[in-house]
Structures are given as structure tokens and as C-alpha cells.
Design an enzyme around this catalytic site. Structure first.
Site, short mmCIF file in Angstrom:
data_model
loop_
_atom_site.label_atom_id
_atom_site.label_comp_id
_atom_site.label_asym_id
_atom_site.label_seq_id
_atom_site.Cartn_x
_atom_site.Cartn_y
_atom_site.Cartn_z
N GLY A 190 0.79 -1.24 0.00
CA GLY A 190 0.00 0.00 0.00
C GLY A 190 0.81 1.28 0.00
CD GLU A 195 12.23 -12.12 16.14
OE1 GLU A 195 12.74 -11.31 16.94
OE2 GLU A 195 12.77 -12.41 15.05
CG ASP A 229 19.76 -12.74 16.09
OD1 ASP A 229 19.41 -11.66 15.59
OD2 ASP A 229 18.98 -13.64 16.43
P1 ADP Z 1 2.80 -0.95 -3.22
O1 ADP Z 1 2.89 0.39 -3.87
O2 ADP Z 1 3.22 -0.96 -1.80
O3 ADP Z 1 3.45 -2.05 -3.99
P2 ADP Z 1 0.06 -0.54 -3.79
O4 ADP Z 1 -0.18 0.70 -3.03
O5 ADP Z 1 0.27 -0.37 -5.25
O6 ADP Z 1 1.26 -1.34 -3.19
O7 ADP Z 1 -1.14 -1.54 -3.52
C1 ADP Z 1 -1.72 -2.29 -4.53
C2 ADP Z 1 -3.17 -2.55 -4.23
O8 ADP Z 1 -3.31 -3.40 -3.12
C3 ADP Z 1 -3.91 -1.30 -3.86
O9 ADP Z 1 -4.44 -0.67 -4.97
C4 ADP Z 1 -4.98 -1.79 -2.91
O10 ADP Z 1 -6.09 -2.24 -3.62
C5 ADP Z 1 -4.34 -2.98 -2.26
N1 ADP Z 1 -3.73 -2.62 -0.96
C6 ADP Z 1 -2.43 -2.72 -0.65
N2 ADP Z 1 -2.20 -2.35 0.62
C7 ADP Z 1 -3.38 -1.99 1.13
C8 ADP Z 1 -3.79 -1.49 2.41
N3 ADP Z 1 -2.92 -1.31 3.41
N4 ADP Z 1 -5.10 -1.22 2.59
C9 ADP Z 1 -5.98 -1.41 1.60
N5 ADP Z 1 -5.66 -1.86 0.38
C10 ADP Z 1 -4.37 -2.17 0.13
ZN ZN Z 2 17.06 -12.86 16.14
#
Ligand code: ADP
Ligand code: ZN
Ligand code: MG
Length: 627
Positions: free
Chosen positions: A214, A432, A508
């Protein structure tokens, strides 16, 4: 500007059509005849005069042609009442044409062929049409992207603030990142407030995290929440472009952005652009380097308080050029890690908002059976489930749909080796918690804030979100010894609880050995070696980069150093073992909780351990980030 030139465009096209219509329509063409028939007309002396132009002959007939043709076959083909006819010249030369015409007493005229007309028709009109079409397409594309793109300028997607749809509501399970980004939103909303106080706002914010968590979504959400323009370009787009334009593109991007401030410049996939410069076996990628250099120059060049915040995203921070991470550049790094169980449930909720869920659907259960999946995978699962339901003609998505969707998505991921088995999870959890319990049991260690075993998060990519200890703190010998024990706690716990050690501790061990070696050779903390510095790297800045520099001591001293290092590490290990042995029950209980929830709060752990002194908020202990 858009509207007006569109209107002009329409007029130009209309004008061309009218012109063409006039050209063809104005000449009321005499009836056309076959060339052979035309020759018969000459033979019968029915032609009075002829005008030969480029590819045609226009013949004026004698007034009494009808009588001259009586009884001849051509007469049937003649249009009644015609005074003129045309015929098309054959593509092969008729050597006798002129002789025949002259012989028949035809008045012969030539006319310059309609050169300009044919040029106009065959070249200029199609060219204009193609150009018009091209411009039209580009405009349409530009409009559909909600941006203003001009030729030769950077292929940057610009979203005007009313076009940026993102909001924090679409992003779930990344609460920490969101909190940090709220500050940026605040600043973009009211830059004056910050400028007045003289507060320094981070120029560059780097979102770091595995793919699909995301990051892009978050960047857009910041722009959407702050209601500012969003300039987005991906690092690979910079690089893919024609040679020599990358740097110009960067310059251009910043120019546009400053004009549009407050705004966000977002460089997605920064690693494509920002790989470490210099020695490359393939002869280097000059284009990329120039682009990167220009980016650095631009970042240094503008003051923070212009209302422009640069954001970037990467899933491979370790390969970034260190110059990018220096103060004044991407000095603020925000971790966007894979979601834990709660986070996954929230993300599923976001994506299931517009999906009709049946009564039996339990998103919590779905979250429980998808450890290690990122937001993008979860979005995929919801979509797959909806597709399955639709395929079976159901009105709403059922739990079996979800189960099948999970199976599909997970099977795809398994092939790529991105999942972790239950057995591994148990080892990781015990390991952990081992770190954490030792850290909590040694008085002067940083309190544990969070333990997480979200599988294959950033940590599995070999990234630790930890401040370097050497430069930032003055550490006492006791603290360093404690740190060694914490580092060895993971392995000790594995042996104690599971009866066996795993490869998970190699990082570690490497770090513990480093610390121990530094204690012996740099800090003079070993009685057997004494207060001398034996570290070859500390003997002058110029040579300190050379990894092959030989130490300036003999084998005997080297052996003694090794013995000392080993002793320090072993002492630390036995301390960790004895701590953990005394608290094995709590250790196992904490590990169980961790396996279930993938996440354990520091306070919760302390409660479990019945620690008397509630620790203050502080630096993260190492227990959670290394694997
Ligand atoms: P990244 O850029 O980290 O590779 P993206 O932002 O392009 O990931 O995410 C791709 C898709 O996955 C988004 O369009 C969304 O639909 C979904 N997604 C990823 N992370 C989330 C999140 N934290 N909450 C809601 N949807 C998410
Ligand atoms: Zn460790
Ligand atoms: Mg992305």
C-alpha cells in the site's frame, strides 16, 4: 487553452472537407468512356478538339456526331445528348495517339497537369488528417489522466487536487505509517503555520516496504487528505525514456511542481532510479546516473518551505544510493510493513465494502488464515471470492467462496516461495520472544515496544529498522554486554523451548560478533588485550574504505582477539540462557500469543513477565526487527 484550440481544430477539419467537396463537386464531369471507344470516335471523325492533361483526355465532340456514328457499334455506348466526353489515358504509352488525332483533324491542346491539386490530395490532406487525429488522441489521453501534458515535457501524471481520490480510509492495517504521514498532511494543509514557527519539515519521505503493502496507495492518500496536487512518476519511467531526457525530465518535474505548490512529488519505485552509483561491470548506466544526480541536485536546490514534499517508495531500500538517504533528502523513512492479523482483517473490510457479503462470512477467519499476505493479495482474495460467487450465480459471497479464493491466491504465492509454514512460525515466535524476554530482564536495555512475526515482512528482506548504535550513543560496557545477551536470546530460546537451533539466528550472531570484536579491538574493553585500538579501519579516513587493508598486528594478537571475542559472546549467551530458563513458562506463553496474533505489544509482554518497573517509551529493541 484546451477549449479554444479544440474549436480551431474542428474548424480546420471542416474547412478541409468543404474544400475537398468544392474541388470534386464544382466540375460537372462529362461522361467517361473507354479508351478504345474514344479511339473509334477519332476514327469516325466525331471529335472536334481534345485537351490532354495529366492522365485524362477531355474531348469535345463535333455537333453532328450522331449522324457520323450511325451504324457503328460505339453509338450504343454514347450517352445521348453529350457534347463532351472524357477518357482516361492508358498506363501504357499509345504511340499513335497524336498521329491519329492529327490525322483526324482534331484540334489538340495540352493542359498542365493538376500538379498542385494532386499534391494537395495525395500528401497534404492525409498529412493534416493524421496530425489532427494524433493531436486528438493525445488530448484525449491527457484528459483521461486528468492532467495537462505537453510535448517534450516530462511524462508525469499530474492530478489536480480535486482529482486525487485517495484518502486514508482506503488504506488499512498500516496505522503507524499513517500516523507519521499525518504530519505531512498537516504541513501541506497549512504550510504557513509551520513556516511561521520556523519548523523544518522533512523534504523527502521514503516509504519502505514489501510489494503490495500500500505504499502507492498511501502516497495518494496523503495528497488526497491534504487536498493538494499530486505529481506522480515511477523511477523506471525516468530510466526507460530516450537517452538524455531523464535529467531534463527531473528538472522539468520540479519546475512544474514548484509552480503548483503546495503539492506532492511522488517517485514510485525509487530503486529503479536510485541504485548505488559507480562501479558497474556492464560499463554503468550513465543515463540513470545522470537522472539520479539531477534528482539530488534538485532536492538540494529548493528550500523546504516551498510547500513541496517529495515522497518516494521502494521495496529495496538496501540497494539505494546512500546519497539519497542523507539529511535534506529522503531523510524520513516510513516503514510500510506487511499487515498483522488485525491489519489484514481491516484491509479485507476495506475491500469488501462494495461486495455483497453473505451472512456466514467471517472476515476475521479469513484474516487468520492468510498470514504473510500483503494488502494487494488480500484485495485479490476479495475479488476472487466475488468472482466465484458471480460465476455460481449467487447474490452474495459466501464463506466457501472465500476459502476457495484463499486457496487459489495462496497456491499462487506458495509457488513463488513467499509463504511460511506453521513450524517455521513457531520457531520464529520462540526466537523473537527470546530476544524480548532477555531485553526486558536486563535492567539497562531499551524496553521492548513491539514484537512481530508477520512473515516475510521487510525484515525478511534483510532490512532492519534500527538506529546505528556506534555513532549515536555512548554505550557503556555493561550496556554492550547486555546487548550481546539480547542478541543471543533468540537462539537460546530456540534451544531451550524447541530443543534445537535453526539458521534464523545467523544475523544475530553476525551482529553479536561485530559488537564483541569492536569491544575488543576498538573500545579497549577487554582486559586481555588492553586499552589499545587494533582496528585497521580506524587509522585514517582515506584508507578506511579499503576492505582489504591488512591489520597491523601479527597472528598471535589476532588469535588472542578471536579468543576474547569468543569469550565475550559465550558469556553473553550463558547469561541469556540462565535468564530464559528462569522464565520458560512466560516465554512459551508469550510465544503462543505471538503465533496467534503475529504481534505483541511491549506492555503486554511486561504484564506477562510481571515486570515491576513499567519501562518508558523508547528506542525499539532489536528483538523485533531482525530475522
Ligand atoms: P505498493 O505500492 O506498496 O506495492 P500498492 O499501493 O500499489 O502497493 O497496492 C496495490 C493494491 O493493493 C492497492 O491498490 C490496494 O487495492 C491494495 N492494498 C495494498 N495495501 C493496502 C492497504 N494497506 N489497505 C488497503 N488496500 C491495500
Ligand atoms: Zn534474532
Ligand atoms: Mg507501488
Amino acid at each position: 487553452m484546451n477549449r479554444r484550440s479544440n474549436i480551431i481544430m474542428v474548424w480546420v477539419v471542416l474547412g478541409l472537407i468543404v474544400l475537398a467537396a468544392l474541388f470534386f463537386g464544382s466540375r460537372d464531369e462529362p461522361p467517361a468512356m473507354a479508351y478504345s471507344d474514344f479511339k473509334s470516335l477519332i476514327r469516325e471523325r466525331a471529335v472536334a478538339s481534345a485537351v490532354v492533361s495529366g492522365s485524362e483526355i477531355e474531348a469535345t465532340l463535333v455537333p453532328d456526331w450522331r449522324t457520323r456514328l450511325t451504324g457503328k457499334a460505339v453509338l450504343k455506348k454514347m450517352p445521348p445528348g453529350a457534347s463532351k466526353i472524357v477518357t482516361t489515358l492508358l498506363p501504357v504509352e499509345d504511340r499513335y495517339l497524336v498521329r491519329d488525332l492529327e490525322g483526324a483533324g482534331v484540334e489538340l491542346k495540352g493542359e498542365p497537369s493538376d500538379l498542385w491539386v494532386s499534391v494537395l490530395l495525395t500528401w497534404i490532406v492525409p498529412l493534416l488528417l493524421v496530425m489532427a487525429f494524433w493531436i486528438f488522441m493525445i488530448r484525449r489521453q491527457a484528459r483521461s489522466q486528468g492532467s495537462v501534458v505537453s510535448f517534450g515535457k516530462s511524462r508525469v501524471r499530474v492530478y489536480r487536487h480535486d482529482d486525487v481520490k485517495g484518502s486514508f480510509e482506503d488504506v488499512a492495517g498500516v496505522d503507524e505509517a499513517r500516523e507519521e504521514l499525518l504530519e505531512v498532511v498537516e504541513y501541506l494543509r497549512q504550510p504557513e503555520k509551520f513556516i511561521r514557527v520556523g519548523a523544518k519539515i522533512p523534504k523527502g519521505v521514503l516509504l519502505v516496504g514489501p510489494p503490495g503493502t500500500g505504499k502507492t496507495l498511501l502516497a495518494r492518500a496523503v495528497a488526497g487528505e491534504a487536498n493538494v496536487a499530486f505529481f506522480s512518476i515511477s523511477g523506471s519511467e525516468f530510466v526507460e525514456m530516450f537517452v538524455g531526457v531523464g535529467a531534463a525530465r527531473v528538472r522539468d518535474l520540479f519546475e512544474q511542481a514548484i509552480k503548483a505548490s503546495p503539492c506532492i512529488i511522488f517517485v514510485d519505485e525509487l530503486d529503479a532510479l536510485g541504485k548505488v552509483r559507480g562501479v558497474s561491470m556492464a560499463g554503468g548506466n550513465d543515463e540513470r546516473e545522470q537522472t539520479l544526480n539531477q534528482l539530488l541536485v534538485e532536492m538540494d536546490g529548493f528550500e523546504t518551505n516551498r510547500g513541496v514534499v517529495i515522497m518516494a517508495a521502494t521495496n529495496r531500500p538496501e540497494i539505494l544510493d546512500p546519497a539519497l538517504l542523507r539529511p535534506g533528502r529522503f531523510d524520513r523513512q516510513i516503514l510500510v510493513d506487511k499487515p498483522d492479523r488485525k491489519g489484514r482483517e481491516a484491509i479485507l473490510g476495506v475491500h469488501a465494502k462494495n461486495v455483497a457479503l453473505g451472512p456466514g462470512v467471517d472476515l476475521e477467519r479469513v484474516a487468520g488464515s492468510t498470514p504473510g499476505l500483503a494488502g494487494a493479495d488480500l484485495a485479490n482474495i476479495v475479488n476472487e471470492a466475488a468472482l466465484l460467487a458471480a460465476r455460481h450465480g449467487r447474490d452474495s459471497v459466501t464463506q466457501p467462496d472465500f476459502d476457495e479464493a484463499i486457496e487459489r491466491v495462496v497456491a499462487g504465492l506458495e509457488k513463488r516461495g513467499r509463504l511460511i509454514t506453521d513450524k517455521e512460525r513457531r520457531i520464529i515466535a520462540v526466537h523473537e520472544v527470546g530476544h524480548a524476554v532477555v531485553a526486558e530482564s536486563i535492567p539497562d536495555q531499551d524496553p521492548v515496544r513491539k514484537i512481530s512475526i508477520v512473515p516475510r515482512g521487510l525484515a525478511a528482506l534483510g532490512y532492519t529498522f534500527q538506529a546505528p548504535t556506534e555513532d549515536r550513543y555512548l554505550l557503556t560496557r555493561t550496556e554492550l554486554n547486555g546487548r550481546l545477551s539480547v542478541l543471543l536470546g533468540g537462539r537460546a530460546a530456540e534451544v531451550l523451548v524447541l530443543g534445537e537451533m535453526s539458521t534464523g539466528a545467523h544475523n544475530d550472531l553476525a551482529r553479536a560478533s561485530d559488537i564483541a570484536r569492536s569491544m575488543v579491538t576498538q573500545f579497549g574493553m577487554s582486559q586481555h588485550i588492553g586499552p589499545v585500538s587494533l582496528d585497521p579501519r580506524s587509522q585514517g579516513a582515506a584508507s578506511s574504505q579499503d576492505p582489504f587493508m591488512a591489520p597491523e598486528y601479527g597472528n598471535q594478537v589476532a588469535d588472542r582477539i578471536d579468543v576474547e571475542v569468543k569469550r565475550l559472546v559465550e558469556e553473553a549467551e550463558s547469561r541469556a540462557v540462565s535468564i530464559l530458563t528462569g522464565r520458560q513458562r512466560e516465554l512459551e506463553e508469550a510465544a503462543d500469543r505471538l503465533i496467534e496474533r503475529e504481534y505483541l505489544d511491549g506492555d503486554e509482554l511486561r504484564e506477562l513477565l510481571e515486570a515491576k518497573t513499567p519501562a518508558p517509551e523508547g528506542e525499539l529493541s532489536d528483538g523485533e526487527t531482525d530475522r
